[in-house]
Each structure stands twice: as structure tokens, then as C-alpha cells.
Design an enzyme around this catalytic site. Structure first.
Site, PDB file in Angstrom:
ATOM      1  CD  GLU A   1     -14.381 -44.269 -10.752  1.00 20.37           C
ATOM      2  OE1 GLU A   1     -15.094 -44.772 -11.620  1.00 20.37           O
ATOM      3  OE2 GLU A   1     -14.812 -43.637  -9.768  1.00 20.37           O
TER       4      GLU A   1
ATOM      5  CB  SER B   1      -4.871 -41.897 -20.098  1.00 19.97           C
ATOM      6  OG  SER B   1      -5.505 -40.747 -19.580  1.00 19.97           O
TER       7      SER B   1
END
Ligand code: CAA
Length: 380
Positions: free
Chosen positions: A363, A366
Site C-alpha cells: 500500500e 515508505s
């Protein structure tokens, strides 16, 4: 400002904590070792109305708020991170966009049975060459009369091996870039749809993902989700919600690792006393507790903003970035506190390290979260 949970939020926390203690914690290690999809747990999530938490009741959901969703995700993931992500994908990546962009007819067919947990959904965005660069879609949808012919493939689709339908992101006009992307709702029994065996992964082994393929797959126009060319916004706004789910999953993994480390530090003795009486361990425990609390505040802020209906892209990105990197730090410290036993498959510390790691990747990595945060801060 109010840090108190409402009665309903506290009740959801209690219910999920009880469910995790009874059904998830005793089984999570076994499911991980056997790469076993947690069939009974997913069924019980449905019975507890946890597969469409924030979906209105009229469409089969529990009609609760997104803070309830974050709380539930934390507790379920504390019990089993794999069960957590199965739940997150169905809630955030499947039900949420159908609820937001679907027509009443689409909601009847594609939301009700999924929010109530009779069926399970997945989200088809990622492709071999469209991961971080989500707009580089190569799955093509061509309009022919009142249907679309779809060709292409997706990979790493969590819930893919079990899904009854996909929120599928495609390219309908390559020249238009991200404005040429269109979303569809596709039942997985559509001719032309095939899927591969579940992927072999480092962690969250009980949450199956797979590649899927579309060959001259004919999808009626009435299954288009939103307008033609609006698919990128459907995908991005969906991920704003999904990142709250994954941040909560990370929070749950961190809590599991932390609580086990605290317990072990009272049992294990070195130099004549429990290791928790050594300042080196006390400092680790202090840092872990502080980081978990800080992450939770970011997660709940993003969830509250979603409940208010305001755009929360940077807030979700901050919550996901901080919570996921925090979960890896906490899980690693917990393993360190366990010493040699932490490296053993006899304990859960090593699983938490493996499970935490993916939350820094899926999703949006970082690095993508940092792009979302800085782009929002620096825009003119
Ligand atoms: N909500 C609504 N609209 C949005 C939006 C949002 N959150 N984010 C962007 N948009 C709109 C922008 O406003 C813009 O529209 P206008 O041109 O009209 O202003 C348009 O979309 C393009 O935006 P960007 O220029 O920011 O797009 P970009 O191509 O530079 O990409 C990105 C942005 C943030 C890098 C994006 O590609 C991204 O998030 N990538 C990561 C994808 C990702 O998270 N993949 C995970 C897959 S799902 C998964 O992992 C599931 C699982 O297994 C659990």
C-alpha cells in the site's frame, strides 16, 4: 480535543481483543508455518460484522466509524497479522471504493455480500511494471459497444486466490496518462480471468496473494466503477483509507511483539535477576511503549479525518510511514530482548519481525509515503 474513546469504540476494542485471545493468538503461529488461509477466523470476522465495519448498514456493513475500524484492525492484527490484512483489504481496498463510487445497482451486487462477509474482495492495482508508479498501468480496457475487453495482468494481489470480485484498475487511454485510467468491478468467474498459485512470501504467510491474468475478458459497461478516466483518483483515494488499515495492522504487530517482550523480560533471569531489572532492557521497553503510543495518535488522527470526510492523504501517509517503520523497530527490539529464544521458531518474536516488514512495503513503500507527505507540504 478528546482522547476518550466512545462507548461503541471501547466495545469494539473489547470484542476484538476477546476474539483475538480466543481464536487468533492460539493459532497464528500454526497458520504461519503451514501457510494456511484462516478460513474459520475469516468466517467469524464476518459473523462479528468486521469485514465491512465502516460500510453503512443498508449495504451490509456495520455502519461504524473509521476509528472503530482502526481499533478493530489493531486488535485483530495483534492476534494474527495475516488475518488483519485479509480484513483490511476487504474493508478498505474493496468495500470502501464500492461504497464511495458505486451506483445503487453496483452496491447491491458488489457491496452487500462483501461487506457482510458472504463474499470476499480484492484490489487489482499493482502490476509487474506498475508498483510504486501506479499510473503506469499496462492492463488495457478497450470499449466495444456496451462492454469493455480487458487484457493484462496484476500481481501481489492480497486476497486474490480467494476473491469473488476485484476492484480492477485499467488503462483506457494511454495518451492521457493518469487521466486515462478507469476502474471496474469484476467477478472472478468472468470468462478470460485466471489466477496463479498463491505467492511464497517472507511473512503474513496465511494471507494469500497471487498474480492474476485477463485474456479478452469481457466486462459490461455497467460494471465500470466511476467515470472513464477517473480510475486513478478512485485508486489513490482508496489507498488513503487503506493506509489507515495497514498502519493499524503495524500497530497491532508492534503491540504483540512488545507485550511478549515485557512478559519474557519478567521471566528470563541474567546476573541473578529478571532481565527487566536491567536498565538496558528498561530503556528498550520505554522506547517501544512511547513509539507505539505515538503511532496510534497518528493513526487515530487520520481515521478521524476520514470520518469528517476531509482529504487525509498526508495524514494517512504519516500514520502508515511511522507505524510501519515503528513496528519493525519494536519487533526487532522485542526479538533482541528474547535473546537466542527470539531467533527460535518456538516463539513468536521472529514472526513479528517478518510480519512487520511488509507493512513498510505494501500500500505504498515508505519512500512513496515520503513523496505523498512532502508533495502535500510543498505544493504551491
Ligand atoms: N485522492 C484523490 N486524488 C488524488 C490523490 C488522492 N489521494 N492522490 C493523487 N490524486 C490526484 C491528483 O490530485 C492529481 O489530479 P489532478 O491532475 O487533477 O490534480 C492526479 O491524481 C495525479 O496525482 P500525482 O501527480 O500526485 O500522481 P503521480 O503519478 O505523481 O503518483 C504516487 C503519485 C503518490 C507516487 C502514486 O503513484 C502512489 O501512491 N504510488 C504507490 C501505489 C501504491 O500504494 N501501491 C500499493 C498497491 S495496493 C497493495 O499493496 C494492496 C495489498 O496487497 C495489501
Amino acid at each position: 480535543m478528546n482522547f476518550e474513546l466512545t462507548d461503541i469504540q471501547r466495545e469494539i476494542q473489547r470484542l476484538c481483543r476477546e476474539f483475538a485471545a480466543k481464536e487468533l493468538i492460539p493459532n497464528a503461529r500454526k497458520w504461519d508455518e503451514q501457510h494456511a488461509w484462516p478460513t474459520d477466523a475469516v468466517k467469524k470476522l464476518a459473523e462479528l460484522s468486521l469485514l465491512g465495519i465502516a460500510v453503512p448498514e443498508e449495504w451490509g456493513g456495520a455502519g461504524l466509524d473509521n476509528v472503530c475500524y482502526a481499533i478493530a484492525m489493531e486488535e485483530i492484527s495483534r492476534g494474527c497479522a495475516s488475518t488483519g490484512v485479509i480484513m483490511s483489504v476487504n474493508n478498505s481496498l474493496y468495500c470502501d471504493p464500492v461504497s464511495k463510487f458505486g451506483t445503487p445497482e453496483q452496491k447491491e451486487q458488489f457491496l452487500k455480500p462483501f461487506a457482510s462477509g458472504q463474499k470476499i474482495g480484492c484490489f487489482g492495482l499493482t502490476e509487474p511494471e506498475a508498483g510504486s508508479d501506479a499510473a503506469a498501468q499496462k492492463t488495457i480496457a478497450v470499449k466495444r459497444g456496451n462492454e469493455y475487453i480487458i487484457n493484462g495482468s496484476k500481481n501481489w494481489i492480497t486476497n486474490g486466490p480467494k476473491a469473488d470480485a476485484i476492484v480492477l484498475i485499467t488503462m483506457t487511454n494511454k495518451e492521457a496518462g493518469n487521466k486515462g485510467i478507469t476502474a471496474f468491478l469484476v467477478p472472478t468467474d468472468t470468462p478470460g480471468f485466471t489466477r496463479a498459485e498463491p505467492d511464497k512470501k517472507m511473512g503474513i504467510s496465511a494471507a494469500w496473494s497471487c498474480s492474476m491474468f485477463f485474456e479478452d475478458m469481457r466486462v459490461p459497461e455497467k460494471y465500470r466503477l466511476g467515470k472513464e478516466g477517473e480510475g486513478f483518483k478512485v485508486a489513490m483515494s482508496t489507498l488513503d483509507g487503506g493506509r489507515i488499515g495497514i498502519a493499524s495492522q503495524a500497530l497491532g504487530i508492534a503491540r504483540a511483539a512488545f507485550e511478549e517482550a515485557v512478559r519474557y523480560s519478567g521471566e528470563r533471569k541474567t546476573f541473578g535477576k529478571p532481565i527487566r531489572d536491567h536498565q538496558a532492557i528498561q530503556f528498550m521497553i520505554a522506547d517501544m511503549a512511547m513509539e507505539i503510543d505515538a503511532a496510534r495518535l497518528l493513526v487515530w488522527r487520520a481515521a478521524l479525518m476520514k470520518d469528517k470526510g476531509v482529504r487525509h492523504s498526508p495524514e494517512s501517509a504519516m500514520a502508515k510511514l511511522y507505524a510501519s517503520e515503528m513496528a519493525s523497530r519494536v519487533a526487532n527490539k522485542a526479538l533482541q530482548i528474547h535473546g537466542g529464544m527470539g531467533y527460535s521458531k518456538e516463539m513468536d518474536a521472529e514472526r513479528h519481525v517478518r510480519d512487520a516488514r511488509i507493512t513498510e512495503i505494501y500500500e505504498g513503500t515508505s519512500e512513496i509515503q515520503r513523496i505523498v507527505i512532502s508533495a502535500n507540504l510543498l505544493k504551491e
